[in-house]
Design an enzyme around this catalytic site. Structure first.
Site, PDB file in Angstrom:
ATOM      1  N   CYS B  83      12.155 -51.732  16.290  1.00 26.74           N
ATOM      2  CA  CYS B  83      11.136 -50.951  17.005  1.00 26.74           C
ATOM      3  C   CYS B  83      11.642 -50.446  18.352  1.00 26.74           C
ATOM      4  O   CYS B  83      10.945 -49.694  19.031  1.00 26.74           O
ATOM      5  CB  CYS B  83       9.875 -51.780  17.184  1.00 26.74           C
ATOM      6  SG  CYS B  83       9.223 -52.346  15.600  1.00 26.74           S
ATOM      7  N   SER B 205      -1.063 -53.190  17.012  1.00 24.88           N
ATOM      8  CA  SER B 205      -0.806 -51.751  16.889  1.00 24.88           C
ATOM      9  C   SER B 205      -0.892 -51.359  15.417  1.00 24.88           C
ATOM     10  O   SER B 205      -0.680 -52.186  14.530  1.00 24.88           O
ATOM     11  CB  SER B 205       0.564 -51.414  17.470  1.00 24.88           C
ATOM     12  OG  SER B 205       1.570 -52.152  16.824  1.00 24.88           O
ATOM     13  N   LYS B 326      -0.923 -49.719  20.925  1.00 24.12           N
ATOM     14  CA  LYS B 326      -2.210 -50.118  20.338  1.00 24.12           C
ATOM     15  C   LYS B 326      -3.086 -48.923  19.987  1.00 24.12           C
ATOM     16  O   LYS B 326      -3.627 -48.850  18.876  1.00 24.12           O
ATOM     17  CB  LYS B 326      -2.957 -51.034  21.327  1.00 24.12           C
ATOM     18  CG  LYS B 326      -4.374 -51.393  20.902  1.00 24.12           C
ATOM     19  CD  LYS B 326      -4.363 -52.281  19.691  1.00 24.12           C
ATOM     20  CE  LYS B 326      -5.678 -52.263  18.935  1.00 24.12           C
ATOM     21  NZ  LYS B 326      -5.814 -51.081  18.050  1.00 24.12           N
ATOM     22  N   HIS B 330       2.058 -46.423  16.700  1.00 24.04           N
ATOM     23  CA  HIS B 330       3.388 -47.022  16.796  1.00 24.04           C
ATOM     24  C   HIS B 330       4.260 -46.629  15.600  1.00 24.04           C
ATOM     25  O   HIS B 330       4.529 -47.448  14.714  1.00 24.04           O
ATOM     26  CB  HIS B 330       3.228 -48.544  16.900  1.00 24.04           C
ATOM     27  CG  HIS B 330       4.500 -49.308  17.074  1.00 24.04           C
ATOM     28  ND1 HIS B 330       5.634 -48.787  17.655  1.00 24.04           N
ATOM     29  CD2 HIS B 330       4.823 -50.599  16.736  1.00 24.04           C
ATOM     30  CE1 HIS B 330       6.591 -49.703  17.660  1.00 24.04           C
ATOM     31  NE2 HIS B 330       6.125 -50.795  17.106  1.00 24.04           N
TER      32      HIS B 330
END
Lengths: 382, 382
Positions: B83, B205, B326, B330
């Protein structure tokens, strides 16, 4: 830009290494490179890897491998450009040292291909999923089309392709790291199974596990370390269309020429200055295209080079003294770094039975997909 | 090192974008960044992407996206750090400009997550496949353990976590790019479904499609382009253990502190100098850990910051004015670049309803896995 040197190299044996995991492979190669440089530390690292996510269900190899190597904390990222992932990881490490951000930067490539995944399907994700794979093409098919185009344009024959394989195996037989350590005859190559006409099994590189690593530092610091440094003169990268159908010309692998031109310009050299080269012979036709695209021979003369001994050990421009991808093996993410390892050994005069006498300048060419990406590095002994 | 500036930014809307492919997303963001800079060319590019190989069966995004953007030929590679792939792609682009190798370098992140893959399983490959995933842990479970450790060490409560989500949605409601454009109440957060105790749906998220892009060039050339440049003051990256079980301390996300320390040192600044930040709130607990690890509040005080308004728009140190992961969404490989896009808009005074008044220095923190990698960039308006 700061000048950059290779101060340590290492690689695993290449092959079907059932007893070694992705981690094991990486750590063996990286530790050898650190030991070769006489250091146990580094400042940053790049992992060249094409598809561990698909091959073994593991992404995020940067931190994983930093931890495995005992250097958790250092910046680490994975670089991917299909089968050119290793070469592009080397380029990233080179740029990080050149920029002044970090001094000791490791570039290590690794691929674990024999853990049960459908290798042909995974490799196909380096081509165009929507416009090629969906219609059933795999890499042997794509390179077969390149071979057909080369045959049509330049009169290349199946025998010409086969002489490249004969040379590869003759060299690989002398390479202790190679997957295939036996010579093959022209008759064996031309009698091997067809994969995608005109390409046969013995025109094709194998499925391989392996890893390779090089440690870089600023040239001005190279003397602090034990061994004989090798200078990185240039790094040239290029891209072309992902899908073969979008390419103006299939036979010439223009991406190789463009990446080489950038590297030659950066080094202030030309093909006539290169003493030894490792090129991306994923299929024999690719090596013939590379002879031409790198300027080692004229366009259309690549077909004759292996047969005439031009690219043999002892020839005018020895290509793939390691045995190349064909005989040494092709763990896709490791290949580009392994080429650099081989050439550093050549420039140090440590290549043993494979030594090219008097080699002072060397070139590595690493390709992604069916010629959608290519990266060329030029090295000089110092 | 050459000084580096951002001269163009662009991003897609984030969300479940059924009508846009991986290519579509990338090209929209990249074209916006080029248009924003007032140029139609670039010299090199990096694609931040975690798992297109697993999500949509496509590796080799460098050449694919260069071609799609109409710049086939330029060097292009994919950078992956789970990520944190977007942030690490930005770092690679920064280093390439800083090195002097190239002038106009694009960093663009993209992820297409809603095309049918088992998203939880794919994301899990960013954790330790052999030592975590095999035993059934997924990311909600890993961050739940971090939350439990933080609760045990600092007395953090479920309500503290929930105030972070309330703030995120309040900001996201004002962000035209956000996936979720509606505020939520504390009661809604605390009444949402449990994912992995103590983490609930609204502490987490979402799954998102999206892309974001920034175009960099040497600071000395920034004035040649139309817009208001933003200087990249620093890039700091770090790693920690891949598996949570190998970490000495679960509650503190030490990797964030280490990456921030490197960035602060490079910039010659500290947390007291930061006017606005975007941090990696994949789960609400991560944002609380980041408050502390980045030095915005003391260790143990992170739990109070959102409730007390310290990190609100108008607070002492506004964090995630975009709505964060959130509420904004994402798309894992795009997130790190999207943070930079948001902050550049802040430093230009173009953030509209989300503008932090007087923001001149901004910080982006992007995380990989359960804190195995982190990268921090600091930007300054010029």
């Amino acid at each position: 830009m700061r000048e950059v040197a290779v101060i340590g190299v290492g690689m695993t044996r290449f092959g079907e290494l059932w007893d070694m995991s992705l981690r094991d492979l990486f750590v063996e190669a990286a530790q050898k490179a650190l030991k070769d440089a006489g250091t146990d530390t580094l400042d940053s690292m790049y992992v060249g890897n094409m598809s561990a996510g698909q091959f073994v269900g593991q992404e995020h190899l940067g931190p994983m491998m930093a931890e495995q190597l005992g250097v958790a904390g250092v910046p680490a990222a994975r670089v991917e450009s299909a089968c050119a992932s290793g070469g592009m990881a080397l380029r990233s490490a080179f740029l990080e040292v050149a920029s002044g951000m970090s001094d000791l930067v490791l570039a290590a490539g690794v691929e674990k291909m024999t853990d049960g995944a459908d290798v042909t399907a995974v490799l196909a994700t380096a081509s165009d999923q929507e416009n090629e794979v969906y219609y059933g093409v795999t890499f042997p098919g794509l390179y077969a089309m390149i071979a057909r185009a080369h045959m049509a344009k330049y009169g290349t024959t199946e025998e010409d392709l086969s002489w490249v394989s004969v040379k590869a195996h003759r060299n690989g037989a002398r390479n202790p790291h190679a997957q295939f350590r036996r010579p093959v005859t022209l008759e064996e190559v031309m009698g091997s199974s067809l994969l995608a006409e005109p390409l046969r099994m013995l025109h094709s590189s194998p499925v391989t596990d392996g890893a390779a690593a090089v440690l870089l530092c600023p040239l001005e610091r190279a003397k602090e370390f034990g061994g004989q440094p090798v200078k990185v003169l240039a790094s040239g990268a290029a891209t072309s269309t992902l899908a073969l159908a979008d390419r103006k010309e299939l036979a010439d692998l223009d991406v190789v020429e463009l990446s080489a031109r950038r590297a030659y310009e950066m080094a202030g050299l030309g093909p006539q200055n290169i003493h030894v080269a490792e090129v991306h012979d994923c299929f024999s036709i690719a090596e013939i295209c590379c002879y031409e695209a790198l300027g080692f021979v004229e366009r259309g003369k690549g077909k004759d080079a292996a047969r005439e001994g031009v690219t043999d050990l002892g020839g005018r421009i020895p290509v793939n003294p390691s045995g190349g991808l064909k005989a040494k093996g092709h763990p896709v993410g490791a290949t580009g770094v392994a080429q650099a390892v081989t050439l550093v050994e050549q420039l140090r005069g440590e290549a043993g039975d494979l030594q090219v006498e008097g080699a002072r300048i060397a070139l590595a060419q690493n390709m992604g997909g069916s010629g959608a990406s290519s990266v060329v590095h030029i090295f000089q002994g110092v």
